[in-house]
Design a protein around this motif. Sequence first.
Motif, mmCIF file in Angstrom:
data_model
loop_
_atom_site.group_PDB
_atom_site.id
_atom_site.type_symbol
_atom_site.label_atom_id
_atom_site.label_comp_id
_atom_site.label_asym_id
_atom_site.label_seq_id
_atom_site.Cartn_x
_atom_site.Cartn_y
_atom_site.Cartn_z
ATOM 1 N N SER A 76 0.797 -1.230 0.000
ATOM 2 C CA SER A 76 0.000 0.000 0.000
ATOM 3 C C SER A 76 0.828 1.278 0.000
ATOM 4 C CB SER A 76 -0.939 -0.013 1.206
ATOM 5 O OG SER A 76 -1.699 1.161 1.250
ATOM 6 N N ILE A 77 1.463 1.532 -1.103
ATOM 7 C CA ILE A 77 2.211 2.776 -1.269
ATOM 8 C C ILE A 77 2.408 3.022 -2.757
ATOM 9 C CG2 ILE A 77 4.472 1.680 -0.929
ATOM 10 C CD1 ILE A 77 4.806 4.488 0.837
ATOM 11 N N CYS A 78 2.602 4.301 -3.070
ATOM 12 C CA CYS A 78 2.480 4.767 -4.445
ATOM 13 C C CYS A 78 3.269 4.013 -5.526
ATOM 14 C CB CYS A 78 2.891 6.216 -4.444
ATOM 15 S SG CYS A 78 2.588 7.040 -5.966
ATOM 16 N N ASP A 98 9.770 -0.185 -2.691
ATOM 17 C CA ASP A 98 9.301 0.959 -1.901
ATOM 18 C C ASP A 98 9.512 2.249 -2.704
ATOM 19 O OD1 ASP A 98 12.007 1.717 -1.617
ATOM 20 O OD2 ASP A 98 12.188 0.718 0.319
ATOM 21 N N ASN A 99 9.089 3.372 -2.136
ATOM 22 C CA ASN A 99 9.140 4.628 -2.889
ATOM 23 C C ASN A 99 10.565 5.109 -3.180
ATOM 24 O OD1 ASN A 99 6.518 5.094 -3.523
ATOM 25 N ND2 ASN A 99 6.097 6.505 -1.835
ATOM 26 N N HIS A 100 11.554 4.374 -2.697
ATOM 27 C CA HIS A 100 12.939 4.756 -2.975
ATOM 28 C C HIS A 100 13.561 3.896 -4.071
ATOM 29 C CE1 HIS A 100 12.518 7.380 0.448
ATOM 30 N NE2 HIS A 100 11.868 6.372 0.997
ATOM 31 N N HIS A 197 -3.499 13.726 -3.205
ATOM 32 C CA HIS A 197 -2.319 13.459 -2.364
ATOM 33 C C HIS A 197 -1.977 14.672 -1.494
ATOM 34 C CE1 HIS A 197 1.975 12.727 -1.483
ATOM 35 N NE2 HIS A 197 1.696 11.447 -1.669
ATOM 36 N N ARG A 198 -1.350 14.407 -0.362
ATOM 37 C CA ARG A 198 -0.834 15.454 0.518
ATOM 38 C C ARG A 198 -0.047 16.496 -0.286
ATOM 39 N NH1 ARG A 198 3.249 13.942 5.470
ATOM 40 N NH2 ARG A 198 2.810 15.716 6.825
ATOM 41 N N ASN A 199 0.007 17.746 -0.210
ATOM 42 C CA ASN A 199 -0.439 18.620 0.829
ATOM 43 C C ASN A 199 -1.791 19.292 0.584
ATOM 44 O OD1 ASN A 199 0.437 20.263 -1.237
ATOM 45 N ND2 ASN A 199 1.961 21.340 -0.057
ATOM 46 N N SER A 348 -7.528 3.898 -7.316
ATOM 47 C CA SER A 348 -6.505 4.719 -6.664
ATOM 48 C C SER A 348 -5.281 3.837 -6.468
ATOM 49 C CB SER A 348 -7.039 5.196 -5.314
ATOM 50 O OG SER A 348 -6.010 5.774 -4.537
ATOM 51 N N ASP A 349 -4.115 4.453 -6.217
ATOM 52 C CA ASP A 349 -2.926 3.610 -6.015
ATOM 53 C C ASP A 349 -2.989 2.859 -4.688
ATOM 54 O OD1 ASP A 349 -2.550 6.001 -4.633
ATOM 55 O OD2 ASP A 349 -0.394 6.053 -4.964
ATOM 56 N N GLN A 350 -3.823 3.275 -3.804
ATOM 57 C CA GLN A 350 -4.140 2.568 -2.558
ATOM 58 C C GLN A 350 -5.266 3.307 -1.872
ATOM 59 O OE1 GLN A 350 -0.865 5.313 -2.175
ATOM 60 N NE2 GLN A 350 -2.601 5.295 -0.809
ATOM 61 N N LYS A 362 -1.441 5.878 4.690
ATOM 62 C CA LYS A 362 -1.814 4.526 4.213
ATOM 63 C C LYS A 362 -0.855 3.479 4.776
ATOM 64 C CE LYS A 362 0.678 6.932 0.981
ATOM 65 N NZ LYS A 362 0.562 8.266 0.440
ATOM 66 N N ARG A 363 -0.295 2.600 3.959
ATOM 67 C CA ARG A 363 0.767 1.653 4.298
ATOM 68 C C ARG A 363 0.329 0.381 5.017
ATOM 69 N NH1 ARG A 363 5.720 5.092 4.193
ATOM 70 N NH2 ARG A 363 4.972 7.065 3.404
ATOM 71 N N TRP A 364 -0.602 0.456 5.941
ATOM 72 C CA TRP A 364 -1.006 -0.712 6.736
ATOM 73 C C TRP A 364 -1.812 -1.722 5.919
ATOM 74 C CZ3 TRP A 364 0.454 -0.862 11.879
ATOM 75 C CH2 TRP A 364 0.906 0.342 12.417
HETATM 76 C C1 SGN Z 1 5.193 12.142 0.681
HETATM 77 C C2 SGN Z 1 4.297 12.597 1.834
HETATM 78 C C3 SGN Z 1 3.943 11.437 2.749
HETATM 79 C C4 SGN Z 1 3.436 10.252 1.931
HETATM 80 C C5 SGN Z 1 4.475 9.900 0.891
HETATM 81 C C6 SGN Z 1 4.138 8.720 0.033
HETATM 82 N N1 SGN Z 1 4.955 13.590 2.604
HETATM 83 O O1 SGN Z 1 6.480 11.849 1.121
HETATM 84 O O2 SGN Z 1 2.953 11.862 3.667
HETATM 85 O O3 SGN Z 1 3.190 9.155 2.757
HETATM 86 O O4 SGN Z 1 4.644 11.022 0.045
HETATM 87 O O5 SGN Z 1 2.959 8.949 -0.690
HETATM 88 S S1 SGN Z 1 5.056 15.097 2.059
HETATM 89 O O6 SGN Z 1 5.587 15.899 3.139
HETATM 90 O O7 SGN Z 1 5.932 15.106 0.897
HETATM 91 O O8 SGN Z 1 3.708 15.515 1.676
HETATM 92 S S2 SGN Z 1 2.781 8.185 -2.030
HETATM 93 O O9 SGN Z 1 1.366 8.263 -2.387
HETATM 94 O O10 SGN Z 1 3.603 8.843 -3.019
HETATM 95 O O11 SGN Z 1 3.197 6.827 -1.783
#
Ligand code: SGN
Length: 520
Positions: A76-78, A98-100, A197-199, A348-350, A362-364
């Motif tokens: 559960s991550i992008c 993972d995202n890295h 997505h955040r922010n 959605s991606d999750q 997310k993640r869990w």
């Molecule tokens: C950013 C967000 C995280 C979020 C990850 C992964 N922080 O790093 O809150 O979990 O993306 O999200 S932020 O300060 O950059 O907003 S994902 O959807 O890309 O996996």
Amino acid sequence: MMKKNIFLIGAVACLISQAGLQAQSQKSRPNIIYIMSDDHAYQAISAYGYGLNNTPHIDKLAEKGMLFNRAFVTNSICGPSRAVMLTGKYSHINGFIDNHSTFDNKQQTVATILHNEGYQTAVIGKWHLISDPVGFDYWNVVPGQGEYYNPDFIENGVRKKVNGYVTNITTDFAINWLDKRDKDKPFFMVYQQKAPHRNWMPEEKYYHLFDSTQFPVPANYFDDYKTRTRAAYQQEMEIATHMHFGYDLKVPVDSVLEKKTGPGPSLQGSLNRLTPEQRKKWDDAYNPIIEQFNKAHLSEKDLAIWKYQRYMKDYLRCVQSVDDNVGRLMDYLKQNGLEENTIVIYTSDQGFYLGEHGWFDKRWMYEESFRTPLIIKWPGVTNKKSTSNQMVMNLDFAETILDMAGVKIPADMQGKSFAPVLKGKQKGVFRDAVYYHFYENQEHKVAKQIGVRTERYKLIWFNENNEWELYDLEKDKHEMNNVYDQPAYKKVQEMMMKKLKEKKEQYKDPVALNDPSKKV
Ligand code: SGN
Ligand code: CA
């Protein structure tokens, strides 16, 4: 001579009719639009019935197609989710864990296959796989997470700043590509929104949507994590504790309050992208909220609820623009005679937490993030207004898309086509259990985890902590009561342990499952 002529005429006629047939079958092959938003919780789609908001355009897809109540992601991550969707393979096989990670773009994907089969292909919007998209005739993606206002886009390798709001721009590019495409070929368009997505920076026209709405606080918002393992106490994704005033809630506050959460990332970079006109509208909308907040002097509990309301408003405002743009895209299909021969997938991606367990992100492997929204409109095939409780996965998306396009599914893909479910022809259970593996314990400090879910039960192993959780989803759908090692669940636990091992082996996950009796 006469004979020869007849033969020639016959051969030419045959060639013409073959070409004609080919052209016809090219045309009759369905177009496919794969819509994936980023972090769009199913709770925030009105067709799912949570009553938080109205998404009429996404709902319309459900009215004309099938809504899935049990669609899951494998990780559960992008980035990982996107890599699974493209390859039909688990993270440990496609290499993007993972995202890295960086996606190995030389590997087989649903896009390369469809492209080789004569489809025109495009990806527009969020990408997040680091390496350049391959298998797409056209790509126009945001770098990394992308920005909401006046974002940069990379169009076939060329980066430029585009004025406007990202959700609308993504659709402009999509429509533009559809308009210019070769109309004799079927198309596969991957249209991936950055939002919500955040922010969570909403579009101007929605700054006041929900101004007077009080969203119901989830019953487990003040979860104390009793019965859960260490992982639940280690996380950093609580709305009340880990959301940042300035960055997430758009209310920069004095040092005393910020000391508790830390100042967090700055919103300034995103605000700096706004034009003076946009900035004025932003300040006109947010300054009164800041003033009110500073006057309110909220108690700790009220502050936790205030944060939840603040979060929900901006998050759902971003969703509103996503929904509008689904509407724009669907209007384009209608106006251009493409409605009947285009399959539309919305997902959605999750999933995402909207305050459940007190969380965002997310993640869990708990339901809110493990599950993802999935709605598919397949004109002339899927029954209107149908729903499915079959357990499907994003691991199945590539296979299902190929199947719908009438293309052979490669044997090394690990999911399976759920086209029979869409056709209403699935006999019995589509899948008995779903296997999950999450690798990234970094931002938000969510412990690594591996697990299996059946129709009724869920077993999660937090491998770093070597701790286990078991849930009876029929009795405890919000996963508040970990019954691992409870005598009444001895048999269930054994059965789930076996299932976990079985699935791990089936999907060739090299991880070693530890002896559960050994505590770390
Ligand atoms: C950013 C967000 C995280 C979020 C990850 C992964 N922080 O790093 O809150 O979990 O993306 O999200 S932020 O300060 O950059 O907003 S994902 O959807 O890309 O996996
Ligand atoms: Ca995401």
